[in-house]
Enzyme design. Structure first.
Site, short mmCIF file in Angstrom:
data_model
loop_
_atom_site.label_atom_id
_atom_site.label_comp_id
_atom_site.label_asym_id
_atom_site.label_seq_id
_atom_site.Cartn_x
_atom_site.Cartn_y
_atom_site.Cartn_z
CE LYS A 13 34.26 39.91 33.19
NZ LYS A 13 33.59 38.69 33.71
NE ARG A 88 35.18 41.80 38.98
CZ ARG A 88 35.99 41.06 38.22
NH1 ARG A 88 36.58 41.56 37.18
NH2 ARG A 88 36.18 39.79 38.50
NE ARG A 128 38.13 29.57 33.58
CZ ARG A 128 37.87 30.87 33.57
NH1 ARG A 128 38.10 31.58 32.48
NH2 ARG A 128 37.38 31.47 34.63
NE ARG A 134 40.25 32.19 36.77
CZ ARG A 134 39.68 33.23 36.19
NH1 ARG A 134 39.88 33.47 34.92
NH2 ARG A 134 38.88 34.02 36.87
NE ARG A 145 35.40 33.78 39.80
CZ ARG A 145 35.66 32.85 38.86
NH1 ARG A 145 35.79 31.58 39.21
NH2 ARG A 145 35.79 33.21 37.61
P1 AP5 Z 1 35.88 33.79 29.86
O1 AP5 Z 1 35.98 34.34 28.51
O2 AP5 Z 1 37.13 33.61 30.67
O3 AP5 Z 1 34.80 34.62 30.71
P2 AP5 Z 1 35.07 35.81 31.72
O4 AP5 Z 1 33.80 36.58 31.80
O5 AP5 Z 1 36.32 36.55 31.35
O6 AP5 Z 1 35.28 34.93 33.01
P3 AP5 Z 1 36.36 35.03 34.17
O7 AP5 Z 1 36.16 33.81 34.99
O8 AP5 Z 1 37.73 35.29 33.65
O9 AP5 Z 1 35.79 36.32 34.85
P4 AP5 Z 1 35.99 36.86 36.28
O10 AP5 Z 1 35.28 38.15 36.18
O11 AP5 Z 1 35.59 35.97 37.38
O12 AP5 Z 1 37.57 36.88 36.35
P5 AP5 Z 1 38.66 38.03 36.35
O13 AP5 Z 1 39.85 37.43 35.73
O14 AP5 Z 1 38.15 39.33 35.82
O15 AP5 Z 1 35.10 32.40 29.74
C1 AP5 Z 1 34.92 31.55 30.85
C2 AP5 Z 1 34.91 30.10 30.33
O16 AP5 Z 1 33.78 29.93 29.46
C3 AP5 Z 1 36.15 29.74 29.50
O17 AP5 Z 1 36.49 28.41 29.74
C4 AP5 Z 1 35.69 29.93 28.05
O18 AP5 Z 1 36.39 29.12 27.16
C5 AP5 Z 1 34.23 29.55 28.15
N1 AP5 Z 1 33.38 30.27 27.19
C6 AP5 Z 1 33.50 31.57 26.79
N2 AP5 Z 1 32.53 31.88 25.92
C7 AP5 Z 1 31.78 30.76 25.75
C8 AP5 Z 1 30.63 30.46 24.96
N3 AP5 Z 1 30.06 31.38 24.17
N4 AP5 Z 1 30.09 29.23 25.06
C9 AP5 Z 1 30.67 28.28 25.87
N5 AP5 Z 1 31.78 28.50 26.63
C10 AP5 Z 1 32.32 29.73 26.57
O19 AP5 Z 1 38.88 38.24 37.91
C11 AP5 Z 1 39.38 37.22 38.72
C12 AP5 Z 1 39.64 37.75 40.13
O20 AP5 Z 1 40.63 38.80 40.06
C13 AP5 Z 1 38.43 38.42 40.81
O21 AP5 Z 1 37.60 37.48 41.44
C14 AP5 Z 1 39.13 39.35 41.79
O22 AP5 Z 1 39.65 38.63 42.89
C15 AP5 Z 1 40.32 39.84 40.99
N6 AP5 Z 1 39.99 41.05 40.20
C16 AP5 Z 1 40.02 41.18 38.85
N7 AP5 Z 1 39.66 42.42 38.48
C17 AP5 Z 1 39.38 43.09 39.63
C18 AP5 Z 1 38.92 44.40 39.90
N8 AP5 Z 1 38.68 45.28 38.91
N9 AP5 Z 1 38.72 44.74 41.20
C19 AP5 Z 1 38.97 43.88 42.21
N10 AP5 Z 1 39.38 42.60 42.02
C20 AP5 Z 1 39.59 42.21 40.73
#
Ligand code: AP5
Length: 195
Positions: A13, A88, A128, A134, A145
């Protein structure tokens, strides 16, 4: 154009959201990025959410909705935006509808779901974790997660599908190829609906 990106942790994402924001010239709002910045800066919000995030749990709905509200109040979101990591759960999806109405924004055009096998997202997140450290990219938090995603966020796919907004795309492959698929889906939607 108002787009949301849905998908499991590690589905891409953030990576794709940044590229789409640059390509379409609209801001990306990642609730995860805002919360991580608050933790990094030692802000009061960061102190509230740090432990919850590190454990892989969801932050309180009201706090996250407040973050989104503040951002949507800014003028640069008037012509569109990309939501990454929000909503979410169904409560947040309903809160988003209310926010858009309050800020006189049009409804979301498309919910784009990046579909990636669980084994692959675990591999990406562990990588990562090793490379960047992270706080929630270690085995226990990743497992939590993914459980939270299945219980709370996955039901949103049906929720948006029932509203005719959902497009599911293959999120495996090269970053460039996935970007092409996403942009094609967005352009097709825009030409169909005259956005
Ligand atoms: P990346 O692009 O970062 O993927 P992502 O889906 O954004 O993954 P995240 O780990 O950031 O998602 P998340 O939903 O757990 O975290 P968020 O920050 O929203 O890619 C991941 C890795 O893969 C990277 O190393 C990238 O380089 C690699 N990659 C990408 N594409 C690739 C490909 N095609 N091939 C190979 N490798 C690839 O949330 C974190 C925390 O914040 C949550 O757990 C929660 O505690 C809180 N939070 C955030 N939003 C909310 C909400 N709305 N409500 C409540 N809590 C929330």
């Amino acid at each position: 154009m108002r787009i949301m990106l849905l998908g499991a942790p590690g589905s891409g994402k953030g990576t794709q959201g940044e590229m789409l924001a640059a390509h379409y010239g609209i801001p990306r709002l990642s609730t995860g990025d805002v919360l991580r910045a608050a933790v990094r800066d030692g802000a009061p919000l960061g102190k509230q959410v740090q432990a919850v995030m590190a454990a892989g749990e969801l932050v309180d709905d009201a706090l996250v909705v407040g973050v989104v509200q503040e951002r949507l109040d800014e003028a640069d979101t008037a012509n569109g935006f990309i939501l990454d990591g929000f909503p979410r759960n169904v409560a947040q999806a309903r809160a988003l509808d209310r926010l858009l109405a309050q800020t006189r924004r049009l409804p979301i055009d498309l919910a784009l779901h990046l579909d990636v096998p669980i084994r692959e997202v675990v591999h990406r997140l562990l990588n990562r974790g090793t490379e960047q450290g992270r706080a929630d990219d270690h085995e226990d938090a990743i497992r939590r997660r993914l459980d939270v995603y299945m219980a709370e966020t996955h039901p949103l796919l049906q929720y948006f599908d029932a509203r005719g907004m959902l497009v599911t795309l293959n999120g495996s492959g090269t970053v460039t190829a996935i970007f092409g698929t996403l942009a094609h889906a967005i352009d097709e939607h825009c030409s169909r609906s005259g956005v």
